[in-house]
Design an enzyme around this catalytic site. Structure first.
Site, mmCIF file in Angstrom:
data_model
loop_
_atom_site.group_PDB
_atom_site.id
_atom_site.type_symbol
_atom_site.label_atom_id
_atom_site.label_comp_id
_atom_site.label_asym_id
_atom_site.label_seq_id
_atom_site.Cartn_x
_atom_site.Cartn_y
_atom_site.Cartn_z
ATOM 1 N N GLU A 98 77.828 3.590 -40.801
ATOM 2 C CA GLU A 98 78.417 2.570 -41.683
ATOM 3 C C GLU A 98 78.234 1.362 -41.479
ATOM 4 O OE1 GLU A 98 83.178 1.764 -43.459
ATOM 5 O OE2 GLU A 98 82.738 3.306 -42.014
ATOM 6 N N CYS A 124 64.910 16.433 -47.701
ATOM 7 C CA CYS A 124 63.770 16.111 -47.938
ATOM 8 C C CYS A 124 63.478 15.634 -49.589
ATOM 9 C CB CYS A 124 62.526 16.948 -47.575
ATOM 10 S SG CYS A 124 62.308 16.908 -45.906
#
Length: 345
Positions: A98, A124
């Site tokens: 964060e 991916c």
């Protein structure tokens, strides 16, 4: 059903890291392991088709590469940065838990304070998912222009895997297999600008796509970090190949039905590339012409979420895709998920 009538694709920005790490150099570092297990030299490149992969200099963060690629994509598109009203960061790699890595890219690029920004994570397939999310907002008229970026940093995974292989003397020729896939991973960054056609018409259209999930196989490729060993992944490469292509075959059928395109209608395929055997099996199963597949695998390896879009970016730079042709982005990610997008270039 994913279909878009108003979404334009502009030029990509692609950034290749400065450090090249060859498969031969990796095997040299693993010489004690190879000698103990009697593994033949050249095994890594022979199995994967990967001669080298690229890595960043120490200290490079995912947002650094993504910012550089984003800046390049914006310059090539001609779309002013003040017009960007949505930014999506889509890599597996992140600067930290964060805040969102998109916040660092947003600040570095000097995008408007009114710009919507967030991270998308889906192994991916993150970049392709980002294109879908942005395309939906453009089609609905919620935004005029947006930017999708990704910056993968494979350095810690490669380093941790090498250290683990060297330290664990209990490994056998069989138990070492789940770790070898991590040595195919490389770094890189890519970005693309999408706009609504009536705002900035590039002449290149994102037409639509299809997705397919096979999450009953989500145990075949898993990874994470721990304090002792760093970043490690375990991959059942053989099963992942089989079940991934099985999922992709279903996605391909849906793709054809959604767009009304057949294999012969597509001039170039740009795929998420993980290994030579994977590409051969994929094109054989889907009955596609392998000559139409543009490859970067031998010199980039598997670049995670960057793989398919950076392959398309380099294909365009090298003249493999020209205006008037059609392209398909084909993605398979651990989870398992498959996503395919069609582009009129």
């Amino acid at each position: 059903m994913m279909r878009w009538e108003r979404v334009c694709v502009h030029e990509f920005g692609a950034v290749l890291p400065p450090v090249e790490l060859s498969s031969a150099a990796i095997e040299e570092q693993l010489r004690p392991v190879y000698e103990r297990l009697k593994l033949p030299a050249g095994r890594l490149e022979l199995m994967t088709g990967i001669g080298a992969r690229r890595l960043w200099e120490p200290g490079t963060r995912p947002s650094d590469g993504a910012t550089e690629a984003g800046r390049l994509a914006l310059a090539r598109s001609g779309v002013p940065q003040e017009a960007i009203s949505c930014l999506l960061f889509t890599s597996v790699s992140r600067d930290m838990m964060e805040p969102a890595t998109a916040a660092f890219v947003h600040r570095s690029l000097g995008l408007p304070d009114s710009c919507l920004l967030f991270d998308i994570s889906n192994a991916c397939l993150g970049f392709l998912d980002g294109m879908v999310m942005l395309a939906n907002m453009l089609e609905l008229g919620q935004v005029d222009a947006g930017l999708v970026v990704a910056g993968e940093t494979a350095e810690d995974l490669v380093r941790s895997t090498l250290a683990h292989l060297l330290a664990d003397t209990s490994l056998t020729r069989k138990s070492i297999k789940p770790l070898f896939a991590s040595l195919t991973i490389g770094s890189g960054a890519v970005a693309v600008v999408l706009t609504r056609r009536d705002f900035a018409d590039s002449g290149h259209s994102l037409c639509g796509g299809a997705c397919q999930a096979g999450t009953r196989y989500n145990d075949l490729c898993q990874g994470g970090q721990n304090a002792e060993q760093g970043t490690l992944m375990s991959t059942d490469s053989e099963q992942l190949l089989e079940k991934g292509i099985e999922t992709a075959a279903l996605c391909w059928q849906e793709f054809q039905q959604t767009l009304g395109w057949g294999a012969a209608d597509i001039d170039r395929f740009f795929c998420h590339q993980v290994g030579r055997a994977h590409a051969q099996r994929l094109f054989s199963t889907l009955q596609l012409d392998p000559a139409r597949n543009f490859e970067t695998l031998p010199y980039l390896g598997n670049v995670g979420s960057v793989s398919a879009p950076i392959t398309m970016a380099l294909g365009i730079e090298q003249g493999a895709l020209v205006p008037g042709q059609r392209a398909a982005l084909l993605g398979i990610g651990s989870g398992i998920n498959s996503l395919m997008l069609g582009i009129d270039w």
